[in-house]
Design a protein around this motif. Structure first.
Motif, PDB file in Angstrom:
ATOM      1  N   SER A   1      -1.122  -8.318  29.279  1.00  7.45           N
ATOM      2  CA  SER A   1      -1.750  -9.249  29.501  1.00  7.45           C
ATOM      3  C   SER A   1      -2.890  -9.078  28.018  1.00  7.45           C
ATOM      4  CB  SER A   1      -2.720  -9.576  30.957  1.00  7.45           C
ATOM      5  OG  SER A   1      -4.039 -10.669  30.994  1.00  7.45           O
TER       6      SER A   1
ATOM      7  N   THR B   1      11.062 -15.496  30.334  1.00 12.68           N
ATOM      8  CA  THR B   1       9.714 -14.524  30.585  1.00 12.68           C
ATOM      9  C   THR B   1       8.906 -14.982  31.687  1.00 12.68           C
ATOM     10  OG1 THR B   1      10.182 -12.980  29.245  1.00 12.68           O
ATOM     11  CG2 THR B   1       7.804 -13.359  29.966  1.00 12.68           C
TER      12      THR B   1
ATOM     13  N   GLU C   1       4.833 -17.291  31.487  1.00 11.56           N
ATOM     14  CA  GLU C   1       4.258 -16.901  31.639  1.00 11.56           C
ATOM     15  C   GLU C   1       2.768 -17.624  32.043  1.00 11.56           C
ATOM     16  OE1 GLU C   1       0.374 -18.492  27.355  1.00 11.56           O
ATOM     17  OE2 GLU C   1       2.825 -17.961  27.418  1.00 11.56           O
TER      18      GLU C   1
ATOM     19  N   THR D   1      -1.135 -18.259  33.943  1.00  7.92           N
ATOM     20  CA  THR D   1      -2.573 -17.421  33.747  1.00  7.92           C
ATOM     21  C   THR D   1      -3.000 -18.232  34.763  1.00  7.92           C
ATOM     22  OG1 THR D   1      -2.339 -18.479  31.650  1.00  7.92           O
ATOM     23  CG2 THR D   1      -4.363 -18.900  32.815  1.00  7.92           C
TER      24      THR D   1
ATOM     25  N   PRO E   1      -3.563 -14.975  29.208  1.00  5.80           N
ATOM     26  CA  PRO E   1      -2.254 -15.378  30.212  1.00  5.80           C
ATOM     27  C   PRO E   1      -1.264 -13.549  30.919  1.00  5.80           C
ATOM     28  CG  PRO E   1      -2.375 -16.528  28.573  1.00  5.80           C
ATOM     29  CD  PRO E   1      -3.855 -15.748  28.254  1.00  5.80           C
TER      30      PRO E   1
ATOM     31  N   PHE F   1       2.376 -11.875  31.213  1.00  2.00           N
ATOM     32  CA  PHE F   1       3.850 -12.482  30.440  1.00  2.00           C
ATOM     33  C   PHE F   1       4.766 -11.676  31.952  1.00  2.00           C
ATOM     34  CE2 PHE F   1       3.391 -15.060  27.230  1.00  2.00           C
ATOM     35  CZ  PHE F   1       2.069 -14.582  26.733  1.00  2.00           C
TER      36      PHE F   1
END
Length: 584
Positions: free
Chosen positions: A6, A193, A195, A197, A246, A248
């Protein structure tokens, strides 16, 4: 290869313990924890080898041979460790084995594989191959190759002749005993992956003189039912409605999109005793639905009433502001698509190396065959990188010397030519040009890097302009402190936008502190004299004296960061692997 991170600090702060949050957002203990669990990107892939053979010797009287292959990996001391055995194919001189042999591919080491083929005594009635005594089976032949030879081949295959044990080390008068073909595939893992938030609302305030300092910890379940943390967000101070940077998460890292994850929100305390503000359990699939629905999920706290374990639902909510999935290609994906690593070398010929005629010189050529530090570094790094360069024509320069009847040059062709072609053929070509240059130049000074870096950057820039699928690696070997530090930093900042990495080996006993400035491992990016900041770290420095004689080789130390530098360049420039060539 799954990563979870992050923001700038990669989302790895102290989850427990007594340390305070460092200014740069890093914590060595937690970093080590994540490294041990795959939280940092390291270049290790599981490769599956499929084997087949042709024209094997027939050792049976009334039928054909019943072959089985055994695969070994050779250690640095020459010892062999068995990796696996194929099944036995009955009555065949051209077997295609079904059983795949798994081997862990490591970019920064030379992995030598030995393949031996045996005719198995099938009177044992379906023998279990693992229990077979190889001394009791008839030996049909063997061959040796490097794993990198297989994975860098455009078809990911390698065919070579089988020889006898006595003949395998000889290049002449060897009797061919058939051929063995190896085909490599990367073991399938998810490259997707997610992502995410996150934000929270209405968090409880745990601090007396300010608001809570919240951060999230995301954990996964393991087989025992326990949970282990896989990533976390940064700490946001004095905030009851935080929205974090964010994070991941690689899907293979958590198992699948349906695997449950525990998401805990803590209030940070400098004594390491963080207050739990609330938690929830959601899979990635459920988090994706939360994002699309714009709904929040109420956090809860586990409480104990008598002997009963209950949960208290809170007003606080976890919300997913963003959920996005993308494919992150691996290092090998690019080479399976035909990408090349082009090797270049620059050698320090300054007078501080000492007179090459005397044994105490760093450039002394020992005619007994013992390599000096320059030769050793060239050989070890070249042994790894040469297989990724298709034509094996390597640009090679010298710097800090005075050619015969000329001024001091800070970038001259090692091949002795005065033109624009600095290439030599193969690693042995570099070695030969280096030895010859010692007799054709006078050691001088000072130690300047800027010229050779600019020459390497020019080649990389021309390749990029031509849209070639190439990445360049410049090896600089030096014995002294550079005197053009700012000019070198300017050249490196400019080169950070190019498909180029620079490996620096320091030999001898000089103080190499300035080299550590160039190697931005401590998180401080290089800055040019005009204030421009490097777009990425492209330098790795290793003092030769710190690794020679130890368990970690110069190559492993030097090449450790190259895969991540390569992938960062490809992702920053949105360069995708080319489609895989046909294997037919």
């Amino acid at each position: 290869m799954g990563n979870c991170f992050s923001g700038d600090g990669h989302g790895k702060f102290a989850v427990g313990g007594t340390s305070s949050v460092p200014e740069n957002g890093r914590n060595d203990a937690v970093d080590n924890f994540f490294q041990s669990r795959g939280g940092h990107e390291g270049l290790f892939y599981q490769i599956e080898l499929s084997l087949s053979a042709k024209n094997l010797r027939d050792r049976d009287v009334f039928s054909k041979s019943d072959p089985m292959a055994v695969v070994y990996i050779k250690g640095r001391d020459g010892s062999l460790q068995e990796l696996g055995r194929t099944e036995v194919v009955i009555n065949s001189l051209n077997p295609q084995w079904i059983t795949k042999i798994k081997v862990t591919y490591c970019f920064e080491t030379v992995q030598t594989l030995v393949f031996r083929v045996y005719d198995v005594d099938t009177q044992l009635n379906n023998p279990e191959v693992k229990t077979l005594n190889l001394d009791d089976q008839q030996y049909l032949g063997e061959c040796t190759c490097h794993l990198s030879q297989i994975v860098t081949d455009p078809k990911r295959s390698w065919t070579t002749d089988l020889l006898s044990i006595a003949e395998s080390s000889e290049s002449s008068h060897s009797k061919k005993l058939g051929q063995l073909t190896m085909y490599a595939e990367v073991e399938l893992v998810s490259k997707t992956t997610a992502e995410l938030t996150f934000r929270c609302s209405d968090l409880d305030n745990k601090d007396f003189f300010s608001k809570s300092d919240p951060f999230l910890v995301i954990s996964k379940y393991v087989a025992s039912g326990a949970t282990i943390p896989i990533c976390r967000t940064e700490v946001l101070k004095n905030n009851l409605k935080p929205e974090w940077k964010p994070i991941f998460i690689n899907i293979s890292q958590v198992g699948s999109k349906d695997s449950p994850l525990v998401i805990e929100c803590f209030n940070y305390n400098s004594n390491g005793k963080h207050d739990l503000l609330g938690k929830t359990q959601k899979s990635l699939a459920e988090l994706e639905k939360l994002c699309s629905s714009k709904q929040g999920d109420n956090l809860f706290l586990p409480i104990t009433v008598g002997k009963d374990h209950q949960t208290k639902v809170l007003k606080s909510q976890l919300l997913v502001e963003k959920y996005f999935e993308s494919v992150h290609h691996t290092f090998l994906d690019y080479f399976f698509g035909g990408c090349e690593l082009n090797f270049m070398v620059a050698i320090d010929f300054t007078a501080s190396n000492g007179n090459p005629c005397f044994p105490d010189s760093l450039h002394y050529i020992d005619f007994s065959g013992r390599p000096n530090a320059y030769q050793k570094a060239i050989q070890e790094v070249g042994d790894v990188l040469q297989f990724y360069d298709h034509d094996k024509l390597f640009p090679a320069w010298g710097f800090g010397a005075r050619p015969i009847d000329g001024p001091v040059s800070h970038c001259f062709n090692l091949n002795g030519g005065s033109g624009s072609n600095p290439t030599v053929a193969g690693i042995e070509g570099i070695m030969t040009a280096y030895r010859q240059a010692l007799f054709n130049v006078s050691l001088a000074g000072p130690t300047l890097f800027g010229h050779v870096i600019t020459s390497a950057a020019t080649i990389a820039s021309q390749s990029m302009a031509a849209n070639e699928h190439k990445y360049f690696v410049l090896l600089i070997i030096t014995d002294g402190v550079i005197t053009d530090l700012q000019e070198t930093m300017d050249a490196l900042v400019k080169a950070s936008d190019l498909p180029l990495s620079i490996l620096i080996v320091g030999v001898g006993g000089a103080d190499f502190k300035e080299m550590e400035i160039l190697d931005a491992d401590k998180g401080e990016k290089l800055q040019s004299s005009t204030g421009r900041v490097a777009s990425r770290d492209i330098v790795q420095f290793v003092p030769f004296r710190e690794v020679q004689g130890g368990e970690v080789s110069v190559v492993q130390s030097l090449l450790a960061e190259l895969p991540s530098q390569f992938l960062t360049y490809m992702r920053n420039n949105n360069i995708q692997p080319k489609s895989k060539p046909s294997t037919t």
